[in-house]
Structures are given as structure tokens and as C-alpha cells.
Design a protein around this motif. Structure first.
Motif, short mmCIF file in Angstrom:
data_model
loop_
_atom_site.label_atom_id
_atom_site.label_comp_id
_atom_site.label_asym_id
_atom_site.label_seq_id
_atom_site.Cartn_x
_atom_site.Cartn_y
_atom_site.Cartn_z
N GLY A 144 49.57 46.08 48.78
CA GLY A 144 50.23 46.93 47.78
C GLY A 144 50.81 46.19 46.59
O GLY A 144 51.42 46.82 45.72
N LYS A 145 50.66 44.85 46.52
CA LYS A 145 51.19 44.13 45.35
C LYS A 145 50.02 43.54 44.55
O LYS A 145 49.11 42.94 45.10
CB LYS A 145 52.13 43.01 45.83
N LEU A 146 50.10 43.78 43.22
CA LEU A 146 49.01 43.37 42.33
C LEU A 146 49.19 41.94 41.83
O LEU A 146 50.28 41.57 41.38
CB LEU A 146 48.97 44.33 41.13
N TYR A 147 48.13 41.14 41.89
CA TYR A 147 48.13 39.77 41.34
C TYR A 147 46.92 39.62 40.41
O TYR A 147 45.85 40.14 40.70
CB TYR A 147 47.97 38.73 42.45
N LEU A 148 47.15 38.88 39.34
CA LEU A 148 46.03 38.59 38.43
C LEU A 148 45.52 37.18 38.74
O LEU A 148 46.31 36.24 38.83
CB LEU A 148 46.49 38.66 36.98
N LEU A 149 44.21 37.05 38.88
CA LEU A 149 43.65 35.74 39.21
C LEU A 149 43.03 35.06 38.00
O LEU A 149 42.87 33.86 37.96
CB LEU A 149 42.57 35.89 40.29
N GLN A 150 42.68 35.84 37.02
CA GLN A 150 41.99 35.26 35.88
C GLN A 150 41.92 36.24 34.73
O GLN A 150 41.78 37.44 34.96
CB GLN A 150 40.56 34.90 36.31
#
Ligand code: PEP
Ligand code: MG
Length: 862
Positions: free
Chosen positions: A323-329
Motif C-alpha cells: 500500500g505504499k508507493l515508491y518511485l524507482l526511476q
């Protein structure tokens, strides 16, 4: 040096996102300097490297509250490549690093999620095994498939604990059978993973990709080491790719795909077909917008923020962990030519960028994509199947099922490469194919991204296809298509047709027209076309030519009725015979010139007097020789004698161009008569004016020019007397021999303009026959003796220097001298920049290169 040179584009993007307070996993970037060191020092890392690495890892441990290699709160890492210019899928990445039996056990306890822990472990074993230990990927894939059959698993979501346990055991055995080295120590894993990523910079596929995209071998790749975030932790986890605008059409709406309970590779490799990010008017039930509405909103906001920050469309990779959003690139999105034009013009309207910036965003070469074929749907045919419209354009070709066959068959056929999904190893086969069709994969799969970059039609995710690579067939419904059968694919709609389908030439979108108009406002270098038929002239005008810069009159003779007459003219054993042949050609020339002048009426037309490499016209077969003798009422042996006399060892350096005008003045006199008669008739009949430029080819010495000029002037005066009028025309010559370039001061005082024939000028400057270059040139490129083909891109140091000298000397004696380019280089964007700087007034290229040249001319000015 810019940030990307040191951090690579991925590292630089992560740093920017961190500055913008966007959610990214903690981590650090090892700069490209390490890659240089590695290759300069025999694949070794610097002495203190491991020490510095463990300090960086300690910091990560402090930030995350987890410990690398720990068996209670384990920290797992991702190790990703990232060069200055992004090279999608070409280099290696290792995920879930730090795994072993004990760590897996710990992960299981901390998350209380057996499936997740085992799934992460099997992913690690496969990636580490193939990338670090270099075990053939097929061994892991086959084992996976075998166990799926054994456990009756048909969909990835049916995978269970027992299955994963068996897979882990088998994968470990594969590794142990293929390598004696230990692989369970996390720090050792990290060091080896870093070395493997560095080595992937010089992998065959990365080298090929750089060659195809003109990317230099320096400065190498950076490495991004980050805390793993897991998209495979269950139904509230996911991974995906999102573009801030549609990279296929340019529509200003976020576009992307995602997979629930998956890791990043699953989306881009095409092994599972993903769902849409947006609900597309609720057509996509499983879209992220419908399934995870709050995260969708957050992602949309982030897209806006990043696009505003970079002022360009972004291609963003993300992972959702519980449920938690992360940006990888984030990186500048690759896009089709259609999209690049729409996005550039939209962004000017949205006041985000200037017209100049918009033009600089267009890669002129990619416009080819818009200038090529589409399917004529008015003559409707039923498709046999449909996939995703992954890269626009249409192509017909024979079906091949492997990149190897693509290469083999492409010598004699256009081929369509049909695959389950493509991998970076297929890059050569894709490059050679006219189109690509895959069963699996979405719009962001490898096949789609690479094909879009190459500007090739591509249909992805054609699920109805049952491909049997061994038997070299695919089935769809009742239809079976075999290796070698013809199919047509439409990358704009995703449709697949059996056999050939009527195709139509491309049409301009209104945005394309807009950007070309802006280009014309900015450019000072005018663009004309090389045209000699009415069809060429019409196409040229549609593409925005400002005139004809080269009408090769010998090309007007390339038809079955005129060739025998031209042969008669050349073979004629005496003046009387020649005049007889010329008289027959005259009305045909008048008719052709009139038709051309009518279309181009208020635009300049540069007519070049005959420059035939004679050998192209001479008969070679016995029957042609006999026919010629009959039509000329000559015995065959006389014709053969003449052919013997006319034989040349080097015809391209022989009796060509003005040399013909010196030996047979009556030919040029007939052409001048035809041209002026056509102009006069048009004036009288249609009141239409012709802006005539008359050009003499292949001058090496000013005396050749003077001699021809003298009799041409007399001919003009005679025709003026007959018609009781004055003809307004300018006289020019081609500068296509080094001596002419060096004597430009003398030549310029005899003419109104120069047109540089860069084809012959390249041929004669290098002393390389333009017809025979292919016999040795690939070897030159391979051995890096030459870094480019000078018949494609102008050699600025040699040929360019001669052009500069000729311009300077020519303007010295004739300051009003007009300057044009009509060799093939006039359609090459890099050469166009040189011509602009050299002070050329216009360039003239083939009709389909005109839009490319217009954009390049504006870019040269900016
Ligand atoms: C040239 O030599 O560049 C040219 C335009 O003439 P051609 O190609 O017809 O020899
Ligand atoms: Mg020439």
C-alpha cells in the motif's frame, strides 16, 4: 561534466526525485568513474572500494532499521545499472540481493508471508545464477515450466508454497552444478553483482545497442544500490511503468501498465500481460485507477510534478509495497515521432516550452516513421488476429520465428519476426526485420519499447496466437501460418492480416504541419527537392519543397520508350544519325518539361543538362543489340563496333557530364531547345511563368564551361529570335570535382550559381568508386578505419574543406553567387548543420527527406 555523466541517468533521476521529496527507496549511487577504473585495471575494483562500500551499506542499515545479511531483520538490496544515456533492458540488474536460506527464513518471519519470502528467494536465485554466474537462462526457465506442469499450475497466481520450495531447491542445485564458488555470503554477492553489472556495459547486446544509437563507449555505467521495495508482497503490492503522456500518440493523459503482486522485471519482460493504469472510461476493470484509486491519485500528482520539473514527458517506474508507493526511476520518455510532434506542439501551447525548444525536441530521423506506410482500410480485409498497437506503421513480410532466420532471410525478403516475447538478445534480428509481432507483453514490454525506438511497426500481446517455434508455425483459430508465409501487421491498430494488404502513403497531422511551419519561420537554409517526374514534383510540393534543386534530365529517359532513342543517340556513328535520334527525342523532352514546369510554375527549377553514365544506357543483351541495329537501319557489326569504341573501364569517371556536351554539342542544344519551347508554350497557353536555372554538370576546368556556355548562349539567342521574346534564366554549374572546387574563383565569374554535387565530390575526393564502395566498406567500419560512411554523412574535414574553399573563392570573384547542395548529403541532418554554417542558401534532397531536412535546417539555425 553533467550530473548524468557521473551518476548515470537513473542515478541523476533518483537524486532529483530525492530533492523533490518524492518517495524513493533509500540507497546510493556508485559513479561511472568506477566503471572506467574497472576496465582500465583488468576488471579489478579499487583497493579501498570494499571499505567504502561497507560504510555506505552501514548508512543504509541505519536509515532502514534493517541489517544486510542479518537473520532477524534482513535488509535486501537491488543493484541496478544506469548509464548516461538510458539503454532500456540492455544492461543487467540484480534484485533481492542478500538472500540465502537463513535470510529467507528471517524474511518469512518478519513479514509472516511465506509465499512472498519464497518467491523473492527463487527470483534471486534465477537472477544471480544467470547474471553473475552466467548460467544459461533456459536451465531455470525449463525447470520452472516443468514444475508448473507437475503442480498443474497454469497461471502465475496459482503458484503455491510447495511449488516454490521445490523450485528453490532445484534452482540451488542448478547453481551448485554450474559453479564451485560460494554464493550465500551477502557481501560476496554484492561485490560479484557489482562486477557483473559493470561487465554488462560491454555485453554484446549493449555494444550493439550503442552502435545502433550512436552512443559512445564512455563514460560507462553507474550503479545504483538501493533498499529493496517489494511489489510481490500480496494483493496490496504492485509494480508498474507510467508515462506522463501517451508515448505512442502524445495524448496529454498519463498512460501505463502495472501488475499486482509482481516485481519490475515481470512488466518489462512481457512474461505476464499487465493491466492498464487508467480506467479508460471504465473499459479496464482491473486498472490501477479502479483497483487502487488513492494510489492512482498520488501517482497522477507525482507525474504532474515530475513533468513540470523536467518540462518533458517522463517514463517512471514504480513499486507499491503493502500500500505504499515508491518511485524507482524517472527518465525522459522515449516516444514515437507522432507523439514527439504532438507533445512538442502541445507543450508550446501550454506555455511550457518555446517553439525553438519544441523543434529541438524532434529527432529529424524519426520523422521517417510518419512518412511511411499505413494500411488502406477502405479496401477492408478481415484481420486474422489483433494485438496491442505497440509501434505505428504497417509492414508486409514473410514470417520468421527467430532472429537468426530474420538475418538469414532478410537478404532476399522483407521479414516479420514472430516471437512469444523478445529479449535484448533479439536486437539484431529486430533491427533487420520490417516488423515485429509478439504473443506476450504489453505496451511497455521490451519488444514495444525497442521497436518504437527503431521506428518499426510492432504488434505486441497478440494472445490468440499459438506459436510453435519448433515446427515454425503459428495458429490462430483455423488459420495456420508457416515460416515463409506472407503476413501484414499494422502497428497503429494492432491488427494482423494474412498476405499482402493495400497500403497508402502517410498523411500529415495538423501538429506535423504546425511544427514544419515553425521550422520554416526559423530556418534560413531553404529546402528544395531532387525531382524529375510529375509525381516527384507533386510529392515535393506536398512536403513543402521551395523548388526543384536538381532535375537530373537523364532520369527523364528511364522508360521503355525513351531508352531505345537514347541508345540511338549515343551509338550514332555520325552527326547525321545522331541528329536523327535527337529529333525523335525532342518532342518527348518538350512534353516532359512542360508537365514539370506546369506543376512547379512559380518555384525555381534547376535543370541539369544530360549527365548519363553512358554504361547505364548501352545495350548488353544480344537481342537489345539486334533491336537497336534494326531500329537504326544499321548492320549489327557496326553497332557492335560502336559499342566497342564506347566501352569504358571507369564509366563514372569517363565520358560523362559536360564531356558529352563538349563532344556532342547537339545533345545539349536539343535540351535547351526543349526547355525553352516548353517554357514558351506554357507562357502562351497558360500564361504561366517558369523560373529556370540551367546547370552544366561535372566541370573540372573553366574552359569546359566557357565552351559549352558559348554555344548554349547562341542557341538561346536563336530560339529567342524565332519566338520573338527574351528568356529569363540563370546559368549555373555543379561543383563536384576537386579541381572545380579549387578553381572556383575562375568558374564563379562565368555563372550565377554553384550546386555542390557532394556524391561525386565525395567519390573523387576519396578516390572511392561510389558504385563499388560496398565491397570493402563494411570492413572499414568494422575495423574502425572510418567511423562513418562518407556517402551518407558529409566528410567535413576533406569534402567539407573543399566546399568551404570553393565558397570562399567563388564569392571572391562573384559576390552574388548563389549556393546549393544537391548530393544525398542534403538529406542528412548532421550534414545540414554543416551546410548551414558554411553559408549555403539551399539544399536539395529526395522528396521524402524534405520534412526531415526542414526540421534539421531550423535546428541548425537554433
Ligand atoms: C552529385 O554528384 O552529388 C550529384 C547530385 O549528381 P549525381 O548523383 O547525379 O552524379
Ligand atoms: Mg554528380
Amino acid at each position: 561534466m553533467v550530473m548524468q555523466d557521473i551518476l548515470g541517468s537513473k542515478g541523476a533521476g533518483l537524486a532529483e526525485m530525492s530533492n523533490l521529496n518524492l518517495p524513493i527507496p533509500n540507497g546510493f549511487t556508485i559513479t561511472t568513474e568506477l566503471c572506467n577504473y574497472f576496465y582500465q585495471n583488468n576488471y579489478n575494483l579499487p583497493k579501498d572500494f570494499n571499505k567504502e562500500l561497507s560504510v555506505a551499506i552501514k548508512n543504509l542499515e541505519l536509515e532502514s532499521g534493517k541489517v544486510f545479511g542479518d537473520t532477524s531483520k534482513p535488509l535486501l538490496l537491488s543493484v541496478r545499472s544506469g548509464a548516461r544515456t538510458s539503454m532500456p533492458g540492455m544492461m543487467d540488474t540484480i534484485l533481492n540481493l542478500g538472500m540465502n536460506d537463513e535470510v529467507c527464513e528471517a524474511l518469512l518471519h518478519t513479514t509472516n508471508n511465506k509465499l512472498f519470502a519464497f518467491d523473492s528467494y527463487r527470483r534471486f536465485l534465477e537472477m544471480y545464477g544467470t547474471i553473475v554466474i552466467l548460467i544459461p537462462p533456459g536451465l531455470f526457465k525449463d525447470a520452472f515450466e516443468r514444475h508448473k506442469i507437475k503442480h498443474n499450475i497454469y497461471q502465475e497466481n496459482e503458484i503455491n508454497e510447495e511449488f516454490l520450495k521445490e523450485i528453490i531447491k532445484e534452482f540451488k542445485n542448478i547453481i551448485l552444478n554450474n559453479s564451485a564458488e560460494p554464493f550465500t555470503d551477502p557481501y560476496l554477492q554484492l561485490e560479484k553483482a557489482i562486477k557483473a553489472v559493470l561487465k554488462s556495459w560491454m555485453s554484446e547486446r549493449a555494444i550493439t545497442y550503442r552502435k545502433l544509437h550512436n552512443i559512445p563507449d564512455n563514460p560507462g555505467t553507474a550503479i545504483n544500490v538501493q533498499t529493496m521495495v517489494f511489489g510481490n508482497q500480496g494483493s496490496d503490492s504492485a509494480t508498474g511503468v507510467v508515462f506522463t503522456r501517451n508515448p505512442s500518440t502524445g495524448e496529454n493523459k498519463i498512460f501505463g501498465e502495472y501488475l499486482i503482486n509482481a516485481q519490475g522485471e515481470d512488466v518489462v519482460s512481457g512474461t505476464r500481460t499487465p493491466n492498464h493504469i487508467t480506467s479508460d472510461d471504465n473499459k479496464c476493470t482491473y486498472s490501477m485507477q479502479n483497483t487502487m484509486p488513492e494510489l492512482f491519485e498520488q501517482l497522477q500528482e507525482i507525474c504532474k510534478k515530475l513533468e513540470l520539473h523536467y518540462l518533458d514527458v517522463q517514463d517512471i517506474e514504480f513499486t507499491i509495497e503493502s500500500g505504499k508507493l515508491y518511485l524507482l526511476q524517472t527518465r525522459i520518455a522515449k516516444r514515437t515521432a507522432l507523439a514527439s510532434i504532438k507533445i512538442a506542439t502541445d507543450m508550446v501551447e501550454e506555455k511550457l516550452i518555446s517553439k525553438q525548444q519544441a523543434i529541438m525536441r524532434i529527432d529529424p530521423e524519426t520523422l521517417n516513421q510518419l512518412l511511411h506506410t499505413a494500411i488502406d482500410y477502405s479496401q477492408l480485409k478481415t484481420p486474422i488476429a489483433k494485438g496491442l498497437p505497440a509501434s505505428p506503421g504497417a509492414a508486409t513480410g514473410i514470417v520468421v520465428f527467430s532472429p537468426y532466420d530474420a538475418e538469414k532471410m532478410s537478404h532476399h525478403h522483407k521479414v516479420i519476426l514472430v516471437r512469444h516475447d523478445t529479449s535484448p538478445d533479439d536486437i539484431n534480428g529486430m533491427h533487420i526485420s520490417s516488423g515485429i509481432l509478439t504473443k506476450r507483453g504489453g505496451m511497455t514490454s521490451h519488444a514495444a519499447v525497442v521497436a518504437r525506438g527503431m521506428g518499426k511497426p510492432c504488434v505486441c500481446g497478440a494472445n490468440d496466437l499459438i506459436i510453435d517455434e519448433k515446427r515454425q508455425i503459428f495458429k490462430v483459430g483455423d488459420v495456420t501460418v508457416k515460416h515463409g508465409d506472407l503476413i501484414t501487421i499494422d502497428g497503429s491498430t494492432g491488427k494482423i492480416f494474412l498476405g499482402e494488404v493495400p497500403l497508402i502513403p502517410p498523411t500529415f497531422t495538423k501538429e506535423f504541419q504546425t511544427i514544419l511551419d515553425w521550422a520554416d519561420e526559423i530556418a534560413t537554409l531553404k529546402v528544395r527537392s531532387n525531382a524529375e517526374t510529375t509525381l516527384d514534383a507533386i510529392t515535393s510540393l506536398q512536403f513543402g519543397a521551395t523548388g526543384i534543386g536538381l532535375c537530373r534530365t537523364e532520369h527523364m529517359f528511364f522508360d521503355q520508350y525513351k531508352i531505345p532513342l537514347v541508345r540511338e543517340m549515343i551509338i550514332a556513328p555520325n552527326l547525321e544519325h545522331r541528329k536523327h535520334a535527337i529529333e525523335k527525342l525532342l518532342p518527348l523532352q518538350i512534353k516532359d518539361f512542360k508537365a514539370l514546369f506546369k506543376i512547379m510554375h512559380d518555384k525555381p527549377i534547376n535543370i541539369r543538362l544530360l549527365d548519363p553514365p553512358l554504361h547505364e544506357f548501352l545495350p548488353t543483351t544480344e537481342i537489345d543489340k539486334q533491336n537497336l541495329a534494326t531500329s537504326m537501319s544499321l548492320p549489327l557489326n557496326i553497332v557492335e563496333q560502336r559499342l566497342h569504341t564506347l566501352y569504358e573501364v571507369n564509366p563514372m569517371l569517363g565520358h560523362r557530364g559536360c564531356r558529352l556536351g563538349i563532344t556532342y554539342p547537339e545533345i545539349y542544344q536539343m535540351q535547351v531547345l526543349a526547355i525553352l519551347t516548353a517554357i514558351r508554350e506554357l507562357q502562351v497557353e497558360d500564361n504561366k511563368n517558369t523560373i529556370l536555372e540551367l546547370m552544366i554538370p561535372l566541370i573540372s576546368d573553366v574552359n569546359e564551361l566557357k565552351a559549352i556556355k558559348k554555344y548554349i548562349k547562341n542557341t538561346i539567342t536563336e530560339i529567342e529570335a524565332i519566338h520573338k521574346c527574351k528568356f529569363d534564366l540563370t546559368l549555373g554549374t555543379m561543383i563536384e570535382l576537386p579541381k572545380a572546387a579549387l578553381q572556383a574563383d575562375k568558374i564563379a565569374s562565368e555563372v550565377d550559381y554553384f550546386s555542390f554535387g557532394t556524391n561525386d565530390l565525395t567519390q573523387t575526393t576519396y578516390g572511392i568508386s561510389r558504385d563499388d564502395v560496398a565491397s570493402f566498406f563494411p570492413d572499414y567500419l568494422e575495423k574502425k578505419i572510418f567511423t562513418f560512411d562518407p556517402f551518407n554523412k558529409l566528410d567535413e574535414e576533406g569534402v567539407g574543406e573543399l566546399i568551404n574553399i570553393a565558397i570562399k573563392r567563388g564569392l571572391y570573384t562573384n559576390p552574388k553567387l548563389k549556393l546549393g547542395i544537391c548530393g544525398e548529403h542534403a538529406g542528412n541532418p548532421i550534414s545540414i548543420e554543416f551546410f548551414h554554417k558554411a553559408g549555403i542558401h539551399y539544399i536539395s534532397c529526395s522528396p521524402y527527406r524534405i520534412p526531415i531536412a526542414r526540421i534539421a535546417a531550423a535546428q541548425a539555425k537554433i
